[in-house]
Design a protein around this motif. Structure first.
Motif, PDB file in Angstrom:
ATOM      1  N   SER A 149       0.842  -1.194   0.000  1.00 33.76           N
ATOM      2  CA  SER A 149       0.000   0.000   0.000  1.00 33.76           C
ATOM      3  C   SER A 149       0.880   1.248   0.000  1.00 33.76           C
ATOM      4  O   SER A 149       2.101   1.177   0.192  1.00 33.76           O
ATOM      5  N   GLU A 150       0.255   2.374  -0.184  1.00 28.95           N
ATOM      6  CA  GLU A 150       0.960   3.657  -0.111  1.00 28.95           C
ATOM      7  C   GLU A 150       1.597   3.836   1.260  1.00 28.95           C
ATOM      8  O   GLU A 150       2.740   4.291   1.381  1.00 28.95           O
ATOM      9  N   SER A 151       0.863   3.477   2.290  1.00 30.14           N
ATOM     10  CA  SER A 151       1.363   3.613   3.650  1.00 30.14           C
ATOM     11  C   SER A 151       2.597   2.748   3.884  1.00 30.14           C
ATOM     12  O   SER A 151       3.570   3.178   4.525  1.00 30.14           O
ATOM     13  N   LEU A 152       2.588   1.523   3.342  1.00 29.01           N
ATOM     14  CA  LEU A 152       3.731   0.627   3.504  1.00 29.01           C
ATOM     15  C   LEU A 152       4.959   1.182   2.794  1.00 29.01           C
ATOM     16  O   LEU A 152       6.065   1.184   3.350  1.00 29.01           O
TER      17      LEU A 152
ATOM     18  N   ASP B  13       5.587   4.260   2.153  1.00 28.80           N
ATOM     19  CA  ASP B  13       6.007   5.434   2.905  1.00 28.80           C
ATOM     20  C   ASP B  13       6.934   5.030   4.055  1.00 28.80           C
ATOM     21  O   ASP B  13       7.904   5.723   4.370  1.00 28.80           O
ATOM     22  N   LYS B  14       6.636   3.895   4.666  1.00 32.30           N
ATOM     23  CA  LYS B  14       7.443   3.410   5.790  1.00 32.30           C
ATOM     24  C   LYS B  14       8.789   2.842   5.348  1.00 32.30           C
ATOM     25  O   LYS B  14       9.674   2.633   6.180  1.00 32.30           O
TER      26      LYS B  14
ATOM     27  N   CYS C 290      11.464   7.759   6.475  1.00 34.34           N
ATOM     28  CA  CYS C 290      10.334   7.148   7.191  1.00 34.34           C
ATOM     29  C   CYS C 290      10.170   7.675   8.618  1.00 34.34           C
ATOM     30  O   CYS C 290       9.074   7.586   9.185  1.00 34.34           O
TER      31      CYS C 290
ATOM     32  N   HIS D 108       6.199  14.566   6.440  1.00 33.96           N
ATOM     33  CA  HIS D 108       6.425  15.183   5.141  1.00 33.96           C
ATOM     34  C   HIS D 108       6.648  16.685   5.329  1.00 33.96           C
ATOM     35  O   HIS D 108       6.073  17.302   6.232  1.00 33.96           O
TER      36      HIS D 108
ATOM     37  N   TRP E 166       8.021  12.088  -3.571  1.00 35.19           N
ATOM     38  CA  TRP E 166       6.926  11.408  -2.863  1.00 35.19           C
ATOM     39  C   TRP E 166       6.441  12.264  -1.699  1.00 35.19           C
ATOM     40  O   TRP E 166       5.252  12.492  -1.520  1.00 35.19           O
ATOM     41  N   GLN E 167       7.384  12.751  -0.905  1.00 38.79           N
ATOM     42  CA  GLN E 167       7.040  13.440   0.342  1.00 38.79           C
ATOM     43  C   GLN E 167       6.550  14.873   0.115  1.00 38.79           C
ATOM     44  O   GLN E 167       5.834  15.425   0.954  1.00 38.79           O
TER      45      GLN E 167
END
Length: 235
Positions: free
Chosen positions: A184-187, A189-190, A195, A199, A218-219
């Motif tokens: 996922s997007e959240s994964l 991001d981590k 991480c 942002h 991304w951020q």
């Protein structure tokens, strides 16, 4: 020159700081250090002198951020693309990096005083081994400080960061640690180098250019962006 300049702000600077503090303050500001070579060309000095002057401006900027209570600063110090420049310029930048990371180690008392945790983000394996060791010493020496954070993006591009995050996720799926449905997007991001950081609220480029040059793509998708003219000063 010190990474964090000591001394009192001028009366005008204190006044400006008090005005800014009256409104909402960003928690995280990111800077693209740009315009140093154009500054050197305009003032008829060597490129390395332009980069040195750019560092001096960075030190002033960090003092301002501390004074304003900005908790986190990220600087784009050296792109992977910069390795394509002339050997003379790259070697000069590596030597400047050695000097500045050694200076960070020498200033540990000052970093502890302000509670500055230093992180260096990028593909550090691309750097000379002695610089890798200096970076490791700096990161370890400041890892427990948590009043504010200085992230130095060195041997970094956002494409490299994102592709590295994808490889980590793919490895997790291959090893059975993750299911494809977990991706996922959240994964992702981590799995980024950043991480541990929120942002950025504001992204500033010092040269007057408005392109992001492969920095925090991304951020920074929701960051307020500002560009400043190279005629004023180096980065």
């Amino acid at each position: 020159m010190s990474w964090i300049t000591e001394g009192e702000l001028s009366m005008l600077e204190r006044f400006c700081a008090s005005v800014l503090k009256a409104g909402p303050m960003p928690k995280h500001v990111a800077f693209i250090m740009d315009g140093n070579r154009r500054y050197a060309q305009k003032h008829n000095v060597k490129k390395l002198e332009g980069h040195t002057q750019g560092f001096a401006k960075l030190a002033q900027t960090l003092q301002w951020c501390l004074s304003l209570g900005i908790r986190e600063v990220t600087v784009y110090a050296f792109s992977i693309e910069n390795f394509k420049r002339s050997k003379e310029e790259v070697d000069g930048l590596m030597e400047l990096a050695r000097q500045k990371f050694i200076r960070l180690l020498e200033e540990q008392d000052n970093l502890e005083k302000h509670g500055v945790c230093v992180r260096v983000l990028g593909d550090l394996t691309l750097l000379p081994l002695d610089i890798q060791k200096l970076i490791a010493k700096v990161v370890l020496a400041t890892k427990l400080y948590n009043r504010c954070f200085l992230n130095i993006c060195f041997a970094y591009t956002s494409r490299d960061e994102i592709s590295n995050a994808v490889k980590e996720v793919a490895w997790g799926v291959e090893q059975g640690l993750l299911q494809p449905s977990d991706v996922s997007e959240s994964l992702l991001d981590k799995c980024l180098y950043t991480c541990k950081s929120p942002h950025p609220d504001i992204l500033i480029r010092t040269s007057g250019e408005v392109r992001l040059s492969d920095f925090l793509l991304w951020q920074g998708h929701q960051s307020l962006r500002r560009a400043y003219s190279p005629d004023k000063s180096p980065a």
